[in-house]
Design an enzyme around this catalytic site. Structure first.
Site: not given
Ligand code: ZN
Length: 291
Positions: A138, A239, A149, A264-265, A122, A120
């Protein structure tokens, strides 16, 4: 707490929780027992690289919500605000380096302990660490794409373009935020110049999935196909609060696959887990590989 430095040299506190040896051994046995382990990773994988997380240990938002797709597309000032913050944030984000969690997952792939890794994040840090079978659910912040385009180009050139057109903004500084932008606020963003697509004049957006935007269907299809051929799932540093990630835990449960998590969590899928290590990803996975 241990202190690590983010790519800009700022201090970040990372909780130090020694994972119990029994849990380490259990996760190692889990990986050895299952031949095809589908991996899903999230922000918790990259915090030790200095990229902050959106959420606290309870899964709740700990900062301002990131920009959403519709305001970005519809409102030129929101777009200018995003790119101004991104101009500052990218200097740190673009320099982030893989940490022990990324390295351990790349090593696990080399040893055949895990299969497709769906992230997840980037930041491209799994690939930087050597993982080869990665789906960037993502998208990637090191690319920008034209919404008209569809031409994609590298973020480095775009950064240069933004800098050239906005000399007065280049010297600003602000803490880096999870999207690779920075917490820059209270400025007149309408004076920030956002270049249009050099090819068609369209709106240029980072090649990432914003909140309020769907994951491209082909990426979801690729991930789902891999999951359906897996015999277990491993969640690392997520999470699972965002549905685009949580749905893979639901799908794994429907397929009857056991799910392990290193996080964690709390996670949204805690009730679906076979095994959970509440520990920082890097430390836990390094220990699992050494076990
Ligand atoms: Zn363009």
């Amino acid at each position: 707490m241990s202190i690590v430095r983010d790519p800009a040299g700022r201090r970040l506190a990372v909780p130090e929780v020694e994972p119990p040896a029994a849990d380490i051994a259990a996760l190692r046995a889990f990986l050895d027992r299952h031949e095809r382990v589908f991996v899903l990773t999230g922000a918790g994988c990259s915090t030790e690289s200095g990229i902050p997380d959106y959420r606290g240990l309870d899964g709740a938002w700990k900062r301002q919500r990131p920009i959403e797709y519709q305001p970005f597309v519809r409102d030129p000032v929101m777009r200018a605000r995003y790119w101004a913050r991104s101009l500052i944030g990218w200097r740190s984000f673009g320099r982030a380096e893989p940490n022990d969690a990324h390295r351990a997952l790349a090593e696990a792939e080399r040893r055949g302990l895990v299969g497709l890794l769906v992230t997840q994040n980037v930041d491209g840090l799994h690939q930087a660490a050597g993982s080869r079978r990665v789906v960037d659910l993502h998208g990637r912040l090191d690319r920008v794409a034209c919404l008209a385009c569809r031409q994609t180009t590298g973020r480095a050139g775009w950064q240069q373009h933004l800098s050239t057109l906005n000399r007065d903004w280049v010297g600003l500084d602000a803490p880096v935020a999870p999207d690779g932008d920075a917490d820059l606020d209270g400025l007149d963003f309408s004076t920030f110049v956002v270049p249009a697509c050099p090819r068609c004049g369209g709106v240029v957006k980072p090649d990432v999935v914003f909140f309020g935007e769907n994951v491209p269907p082909w990426r979801h299809t690729q991930a789902t196909a891999a999951l359906s051929q897996s015999d277990a799932m491993l969640v690392v540093g997520s999470s699972l609060m965002v549905h685009s990630g949580y749905r893979y835990a639901l799908a794994a449960a429907r397929l009857g696959l056991p799910i392990a998590a290193v996080n964690l969590g709390r996670t949204r899928a805690d009730h679906l887990l076979t095994l959970k290590l509440a520990a920082p990803a890097g430390e836990a996975l390094t220990a699992v590989l050494a076990a």
